[in-house]
Design an enzyme around this catalytic site. Structure first.
Site, PDB file in Angstrom:
ATOM      1  N   GLY A   8       0.822  -1.219   0.000  1.00  0.00           N
ATOM      2  CA  GLY A   8       0.000   0.000   0.000  1.00  0.00           C
ATOM      3  C   GLY A   8       0.847   1.255   0.000  1.00  0.00           C
ATOM      4  N   ILE A   9       2.056   1.163  -0.562  1.00  0.00           N
ATOM      5  CA  ILE A   9       3.005   2.291  -0.532  1.00  0.00           C
ATOM      6  C   ILE A   9       2.498   3.472  -1.368  1.00  0.00           C
ATOM      7  CG2 ILE A   9       4.415   1.571  -2.536  1.00  0.00           C
ATOM      8  CD1 ILE A   9       6.873   2.286  -0.672  1.00  0.00           C
ATOM      9  N   THR A  10       1.625   3.184  -2.338  1.00  0.00           N
ATOM     10  CA  THR A  10       1.142   4.257  -3.214  1.00  0.00           C
ATOM     11  C   THR A  10      -0.022   5.036  -2.596  1.00  0.00           C
ATOM     12  OG1 THR A  10      -0.246   2.621  -4.301  1.00  0.00           O
ATOM     13  CG2 THR A  10       1.852   3.123  -5.353  1.00  0.00           C
ATOM     14  N   GLY A  11      -0.502   4.603  -1.438  1.00  0.00           N
ATOM     15  CA  GLY A  11      -1.616   5.288  -0.777  1.00  0.00           C
ATOM     16  C   GLY A  11      -1.135   6.440   0.090  1.00  0.00           C
ATOM     17  N   LEU A  80      -0.073  -1.984   4.692  1.00  0.00           N
ATOM     18  CA  LEU A  80      -1.041  -0.890   4.546  1.00  0.00           C
ATOM     19  C   LEU A  80      -1.987  -1.100   3.371  1.00  0.00           C
ATOM     20  CD1 LEU A  80       1.361   2.173   5.055  1.00  0.00           C
ATOM     21  CD2 LEU A  80       0.313   0.725   6.772  1.00  0.00           C
ATOM     22  N   SER A  84      -9.752   0.398   0.927  1.00  0.00           N
ATOM     23  CA  SER A  84      -9.843   1.159   2.183  1.00  0.00           C
ATOM     24  C   SER A  84     -11.101   2.004   2.321  1.00  0.00           C
ATOM     25  CB  SER A  84      -8.606   2.054   2.315  1.00  0.00           C
ATOM     26  OG  SER A  84      -8.643   3.055   1.311  1.00  0.00           O
ATOM     27  N   SER A 125      -8.271  -0.649  12.041  1.00  0.00           N
ATOM     28  CA  SER A 125      -9.096   0.545  11.855  1.00  0.00           C
ATOM     29  C   SER A 125     -10.164   0.688  12.931  1.00  0.00           C
ATOM     30  CB  SER A 125      -9.770   0.450  10.483  1.00  0.00           C
ATOM     31  OG  SER A 125     -10.859   1.318  10.404  1.00  0.00           O
ATOM     32  N   GLU A 127     -13.004   1.391  12.348  1.00  0.00           N
ATOM     33  CA  GLU A 127     -14.239   0.840  11.781  1.00  0.00           C
ATOM     34  C   GLU A 127     -14.510  -0.573  12.300  1.00  0.00           C
ATOM     35  OE1 GLU A 127     -16.568   2.215   9.641  1.00  0.00           O
ATOM     36  OE2 GLU A 127     -15.564   4.148   9.806  1.00  0.00           O
ATOM     37  N   TYR A 149     -16.022  -3.553   5.015  1.00  0.00           N
ATOM     38  CA  TYR A 149     -14.669  -3.070   5.309  1.00  0.00           C
ATOM     39  C   TYR A 149     -14.312  -3.324   6.778  1.00  0.00           C
ATOM     40  CZ  TYR A 149     -10.881   0.211   6.350  1.00  0.00           C
ATOM     41  OH  TYR A 149      -9.709   0.773   6.803  1.00  0.00           O
ATOM     42  N   HIS A 179      -7.738   9.562   9.598  1.00  0.00           N
ATOM     43  CA  HIS A 179      -6.664  10.556   9.536  1.00  0.00           C
ATOM     44  C   HIS A 179      -6.557  11.046   8.102  1.00  0.00           C
ATOM     45  CE1 HIS A 179      -5.098   6.456   9.383  1.00  0.00           C
ATOM     46  NE2 HIS A 179      -4.224   6.884   8.487  1.00  0.00           N
TER      47      HIS A 179
HETATM   48  P1  NAP Z   1      -5.325   4.448   0.626  1.00  0.00           P
HETATM   49  O1  NAP Z   1      -4.794   5.812   0.370  1.00  0.00           O
HETATM   50  O2  NAP Z   1      -6.669   4.087   0.086  1.00  0.00           O
HETATM   51  O3  NAP Z   1      -4.253   3.409   0.064  1.00  0.00           O
HETATM   52  C1  NAP Z   1      -4.560   2.050  -0.099  1.00  0.00           C
HETATM   53  C2  NAP Z   1      -3.357   1.345  -0.669  1.00  0.00           C
HETATM   54  O4  NAP Z   1      -3.707  -0.029  -0.823  1.00  0.00           O
HETATM   55  C3  NAP Z   1      -2.924   1.859  -2.055  1.00  0.00           C
HETATM   56  O5  NAP Z   1      -1.531   1.818  -2.138  1.00  0.00           O
HETATM   57  C4  NAP Z   1      -3.536   0.838  -2.997  1.00  0.00           C
HETATM   58  O6  NAP Z   1      -2.812   0.680  -4.208  1.00  0.00           O
HETATM   59  C5  NAP Z   1      -3.403  -0.418  -2.163  1.00  0.00           C
HETATM   60  N1  NAP Z   1      -4.347  -1.443  -2.622  1.00  0.00           N
HETATM   61  C6  NAP Z   1      -5.688  -1.394  -2.594  1.00  0.00           C
HETATM   62  N2  NAP Z   1      -6.215  -2.500  -3.164  1.00  0.00           N
HETATM   63  C7  NAP Z   1      -5.156  -3.263  -3.552  1.00  0.00           C
HETATM   64  C8  NAP Z   1      -5.041  -4.514  -4.214  1.00  0.00           C
HETATM   65  N3  NAP Z   1      -6.112  -5.223  -4.562  1.00  0.00           N
HETATM   66  N4  NAP Z   1      -3.791  -4.976  -4.481  1.00  0.00           N
HETATM   67  C9  NAP Z   1      -2.703  -4.278  -4.112  1.00  0.00           C
HETATM   68  N5  NAP Z   1      -2.743  -3.068  -3.484  1.00  0.00           N
HETATM   69  C10 NAP Z   1      -3.966  -2.581  -3.211  1.00  0.00           C
HETATM   70  O7  NAP Z   1      -5.373   4.115   2.183  1.00  0.00           O
HETATM   71  P2  NAP Z   1      -4.638   4.889   3.392  1.00  0.00           P
HETATM   72  O8  NAP Z   1      -5.527   5.984   3.833  1.00  0.00           O
HETATM   73  O9  NAP Z   1      -3.232   5.150   3.027  1.00  0.00           O
HETATM   74  O10 NAP Z   1      -4.694   3.769   4.520  1.00  0.00           O
HETATM   75  C11 NAP Z   1      -3.648   2.826   4.673  1.00  0.00           C
HETATM   76  C12 NAP Z   1      -4.187   1.620   5.419  1.00  0.00           C
HETATM   77  O11 NAP Z   1      -4.695   2.036   6.688  1.00  0.00           O
HETATM   78  C13 NAP Z   1      -5.335   0.915   4.720  1.00  0.00           C
HETATM   79  O12 NAP Z   1      -5.225  -0.456   4.995  1.00  0.00           O
HETATM   80  C14 NAP Z   1      -6.564   1.486   5.397  1.00  0.00           C
HETATM   81  O13 NAP Z   1      -7.641   0.590   5.325  1.00  0.00           O
HETATM   82  C15 NAP Z   1      -6.057   1.662   6.813  1.00  0.00           C
HETATM   83  N6  NAP Z   1      -6.694   2.713   7.597  1.00  0.00           N
HETATM   84  C16 NAP Z   1      -6.789   3.976   7.092  1.00  0.00           C
HETATM   85  C17 NAP Z   1      -7.386   4.963   7.852  1.00  0.00           C
HETATM   86  C18 NAP Z   1      -7.490   6.392   7.335  1.00  0.00           C
HETATM   87  O14 NAP Z   1      -8.231   7.189   7.945  1.00  0.00           O
HETATM   88  N7  NAP Z   1      -6.750   6.766   6.311  1.00  0.00           N
HETATM   89  C19 NAP Z   1      -7.862   4.664   9.131  1.00  0.00           C
HETATM   90  C20 NAP Z   1      -7.707   3.370   9.623  1.00  0.00           C
HETATM   91  C21 NAP Z   1      -7.100   2.404   8.848  1.00  0.00           C
HETATM   92  P3  NAP Z   1      -3.182   1.495  -5.544  1.00  0.00           P
HETATM   93  O15 NAP Z   1      -2.604   2.868  -5.374  1.00  0.00           O
HETATM   94  O16 NAP Z   1      -2.523   0.708  -6.606  1.00  0.00           O
HETATM   95  O17 NAP Z   1      -4.675   1.495  -5.644  1.00  0.00           O
END
Ligand code: NAP
Length: 321
Positions: A8-11, A80, A84, A125, A127, A149, A179
């Site tokens: 999930g490095i691209t997120g 990561l 999401s 999370s 959630e 989710y 966040h």
């Molecule tokens: P995000 O911006 O949506 O990033 C999700 C990452 O997962 C992206 O790099 C995406 O890759 C990758 N991904 C999704 N589906 C995939 C698949 N089928 N195969 C390979 N890679 C996949 O999420 P974030 O906000 O950075 O959150 C990071 C983690 O923390 C997630 O697990 C999220 O559920 C969790 N989380 C987030 C929050 C929040 O408020 N942000 C809160 C609690 C937990 P692509 O770029 O290729 O799509």
């Protein structure tokens, strides 16, 4: 060599965490989707793309993970990657459950069969708590997830704990509450509100369409929350930690703040039932005292200060995506 893997490095979090780990001298390897185009817009924005090694890896195939572990010998893996979006998970439940759960299980099992010294971080999370009776939420509060989710994250969370308890692996879970940052995907609510409000201000659109704006969430600032991930992995013992601001705000309060700040008419806010979810958490906030005491994680930001940062940064980010 201190190599780490980040899925999930691209997120959003992947980008900020990579920046932090690179600054600390780690070699960062990102395990990315097997698609033609790598989504490096966030890493580009932070100016770190060229410092990262990318490896295409289907996390649903354990052998691919095992091969990469044997090739690079990472000392830490931050998991990561996930579908999401809570909203999207109601439309794509099977994909969400399948990917989010099996990818976590495959990573943990890969560690167990290759090198049990590798530390593992799971992106859990708030959630997972879902329908709650008692606030603030703590690490031992009961889970009652109300979305596919949330269920996928609760299952992955328990798999992570199971590998700690059954096999003695260093597996740690960060139970992060919402966040935000300028690097959020556009469909997430805070980003959508800010971007649309600026578009209204600049005459590019007329209205902001939203769903249920009376729900309350505990919002924080992503670059500060990824610091907690790192601290968890450096702690003597693995555990679960709530990472939150401790305060909940309604979406309505946030929209009103942004609209007043940008001097926009509230008549431009339109409630559309299309955006209501089949099931929804009413109010949620966490208690991060365990992380503050045990990890020394510090967080004092008001979310209104975070909104200021996001409004200011939006124009810059918009040039990239
Ligand atoms: P995000 O911006 O949506 O990033 C999700 C990452 O997962 C992206 O790099 C995406 O890759 C990758 N991904 C999704 N589906 C995939 C698949 N089928 N195969 C390979 N890679 C996949 O999420 P974030 O906000 O950075 O959150 C990071 C983690 O923390 C997630 O697990 C999220 O559920 C969790 N989380 C987030 C929050 C929040 O408020 N942000 C809160 C609690 C937990 P692509 O770029 O290729 O799509």
């Amino acid at each position: 060599m201190k190599t780490v893997f980040i899925t999930g490095i691209t997120g959003q979090d992947g980008a900020y965490l990579s920046q932090l780990l690179l600054n600390k001298g780690y070699y960062v390897t990102g395990l990315i989707r097997k698609s033609e185009i790598i989504n490096t817009k966030r890493l580009d924005y932070l100016g770190i793309t060229s410092k990262i090694r990318f490896e295409k890896c289907d996390l649903l195939y354990i052998q691919e993970i095992i091969s990469l572990i044997k090739k690079y010998h990472p000392i830490e893996i931050y998991n990561l990657a996930a579908q999401s979006s809570v909203g999207k998970s109601f439309h794509e439940p099977i994909e969400t459950l399948n990917f989010n759960i099996i990818s976590t299980a495959n990573l943990l099992e890969s560690i167990r069969v290759t090198d049990t010294n590798i530390k593992f971080y799971q992106a859990s999370s708030s959630e997972m708590f879902g329908s709650v009776n008692t606030l603030p939420l703590k690490e031992d509060s009961i889970f009652h997830p109300v979305s596919p989710y949330g269920i996928s994250k609760a299952t992955s969370h328990w798999i992570t704990i199971n590998y700690r308890e059954s096999f003695g692996l260093f597996t740690t879970s960060g139970i992060l509450f919402n966040h935000e940052s300028a690097l959020r995907e556009n469909h997430f609510i805070i980003k959508k509100i800010i971007r649309t409000a600026l578009d209204i201000k600049n005459g590019k659109t007329d209205i902001l369409e939203v769903g249920n704006i009376d729900i309350r969430r505990d919002f924080g600032y992503a670059p500060k929350y990824v610091e907690a991930m790192y601290l968890m992995m450096q702690h003597d013992t693995p555990d679960d930690y709530i990472i939150s601001s401790g305060i909940s705000l309604s979406i309505r309060e946030i929209i009103y703040y942004i609209f007043e700040r940008l001097e926009l008419e509230k008549s431009r806010i339109v409630i559309n039932k299309k955006y209501f979810r089949p099931n929804e958490i009413e109010n949620i906030y966490g208690d991060s005292s365990k992380a503050k005491i045990q990890l020394g994680w510090e967080y004092e930001m008001s979310f209104f200060d975070v909104l200021e940062i996001l409004i200011q940064e939006e124009e810059k980010v918009k040039k990239i995506y």
